[in-house]
Motif scaffolding. Structure first.
Motif, short mmCIF file in Angstrom:
data_model
loop_
_atom_site.label_atom_id
_atom_site.label_comp_id
_atom_site.label_asym_id
_atom_site.label_seq_id
_atom_site.Cartn_x
_atom_site.Cartn_y
_atom_site.Cartn_z
N ALA A 1 0.74 -1.37 -0.18
CA ALA A 1 -0.10 -0.14 0.34
C ALA A 1 1.02 1.05 -0.30
O ALA A 1 0.58 2.47 -0.23
CB ALA A 1 -0.74 0.11 1.40
N THR A 2 2.38 1.38 0.80
CA THR A 2 3.17 2.19 0.92
C THR A 2 2.97 2.33 -0.61
O THR A 2 3.78 4.00 -1.06
CB THR A 2 3.84 1.78 1.75
OG1 THR A 2 3.63 2.20 2.96
CG2 THR A 2 5.41 3.42 1.57
N GLY A 3 3.54 1.71 -1.18
CA GLY A 3 4.31 1.60 -2.49
C GLY A 3 3.60 2.22 -3.39
O GLY A 3 3.76 3.42 -4.33
N VAL A 4 2.08 1.89 -3.84
CA VAL A 4 0.82 2.91 -4.23
C VAL A 4 0.53 3.92 -4.32
O VAL A 4 0.08 4.90 -5.28
CB VAL A 4 -0.17 1.54 -3.73
CG1 VAL A 4 -1.65 2.50 -4.77
CG2 VAL A 4 -0.49 0.16 -4.37
N LYS A 5 0.75 4.41 -3.07
CA LYS A 5 0.68 5.00 -2.82
C LYS A 5 1.75 6.33 -2.84
O LYS A 5 1.44 7.88 -2.96
CB LYS A 5 0.07 5.86 -0.77
CG LYS A 5 0.01 7.08 -0.34
CD LYS A 5 -1.53 7.38 -0.50
CE LYS A 5 -1.74 8.63 -0.49
NZ LYS A 5 -3.58 9.35 -0.70
N LEU A 6 2.53 6.08 -2.97
CA LEU A 6 3.81 6.86 -2.54
C LEU A 6 3.95 7.38 -4.83
O LEU A 6 4.04 8.20 -5.09
CB LEU A 6 5.79 5.83 -2.48
CG LEU A 6 6.09 6.50 -0.97
CD1 LEU A 6 7.07 6.17 -0.95
CD2 LEU A 6 6.40 8.24 -1.33
N ALA A 7 4.04 6.25 -5.18
CA ALA A 7 3.69 5.81 -6.66
C ALA A 7 2.99 6.76 -7.31
O ALA A 7 2.77 7.77 -8.33
CB ALA A 7 3.14 4.42 -7.51
#
Ligand SMILES: Cc1ncc(C[n+]2csc(CCOP(=O)(O)OP(=O)(O)O)c2C)c(N)n1
Ligand code: SF4
Length: 273
Positions: free
Chosen positions: A77-83
């Motif tokens: 989820a952190t990856g999705v949000k940062l992207a």
């Protein structure tokens, strides 16, 4: 206005896997109503989960969804949000997923204050794998790995989230559905990392082994109804008066710098050098 749940469900995925008496479905409906109330564009909502009965939820929801690996939902989820910080990212986890195998990710997501909402479907047990003791199993309770009673105090999801730096932290139960929905809604509207500890019931793997407290699946909801204590009332009480009580309310609601915004500022500064 009422919610048309059909708009939010992937009916081709039915029937769902949840047992009769499981309250993960109640939490799912509260989440749908909160998202509906927030008026988010469905295409901008991402629901991420790990593994477990709770983690099957995104499969049934008609948003962008990710069913990942046990304990790692917050990392994905952190990856999705940062992207793409424009996306509304929501994580749903069981208590095992969130604070046992995923405990490290939980602490660091809280600490980063990234704009993600985590709903912990906390049923005090590893439901999917047959009822092993989880970090939130009550002291003395029977599970398949604590057949003579669980030793030690359960981890309090709320205290852990507050201590680790989450900026919105609340708890309610599957019995108190309106309160639960309103806390999930507040978490979704909050800028920063929000944690909602949603007390859920698993009669199949937990309740039926603990007949001293629960005679039936419905009794697990009666327990929530009869043992809830509001945070304002709990404040002056001694720990022994609150043993096995469920303290509900909003425990923390503060504004602090959000990770994606700080990251974007840093990128801007570096580019302008
Ligand atoms: C790395 C890894 N370890 C263990 C498992 C086995 N496993 C799958 S679900 C689960 C427990 C789920 O419990 P919880 O997260 O509390 O959710 P519930 O099923 O109670 O909703 C475990 C141990 C796994 N899939 N992957
Ligand atoms: S095993 Fe427990 S958590 Fe899993 S679906 Fe059944 S009642 Fe729900």
């Amino acid at each position: 206005m009422g919610v048309n749940y059909h708009e939010y469900l992937r009916e081709k995925m039915m029937p769902h896997i949840w047992c009769s008496g499981c309250t993960h479905g109640i939490v799912t409906k509260a989440l749908i109503r909160a998202i509906h109330k927030a008026g988010f564009d469905k295409n901008k909502v991402v629901v991420v989960s790990g593994i477990g009965c709770a983690s099957r939820m995104p499969g049934y929801l008609d948003f962008n969804t990710l069913h990942t690996t046990h304990g790692r939902a917050l990392a994905f989820a952190t990856g999705v949000k940062l992207a793409n910080p424009e996306l509304k990212v929501i994580v749903v986890s069981g208590d095992g997923d969130a604070v046992a195998i995923g405990g490290n990710h939980f602490i660091h997501a809280c600490n980063r204050n990234i704009d993600i909402t985590l709903v912990v479907l906390n049923n005090n047990i590893y439901g999917m794998t047959g009822g092993q003791r989880s970090p939130t199993t009550y002291e003395g309770d029977i599970s398949s790995t604590s057949v003579y009673g669980s030793i030690g105090q359960p981890i309090d999801v709320v205290n852990l989230a507050v201590g680790a730096g989450a900026t919105f932290v609340a708890r309610s139960t599957s019995y108190h559905v309106q309160q639960l929905e309103s806390y999930i809604y507040s978490g979704l509207m909050h800028k920063g990392f929000s944690v909602i500890d949603a007390v859920s019931a698993c009669y199949t793997a937990y309740g039926r082994r603990n007949k001293q407290r629960y005679k039936s699946a419905a009794d697990m909801l009666n327990y929530m109804k009869n043992n809830v204590v509001n945070i304002s009332y709990a404040k002056d009480k001694k720990p022994e008066e609150l043993k096995n009580k469920i303290i509900v309310g909003i425990f923390k609601d503060v504004t602090e710098p959000e990770y994606c915004e700080e990251y974007a500022d840093m990128v801007k500064k570096i580019k302008s050098r």
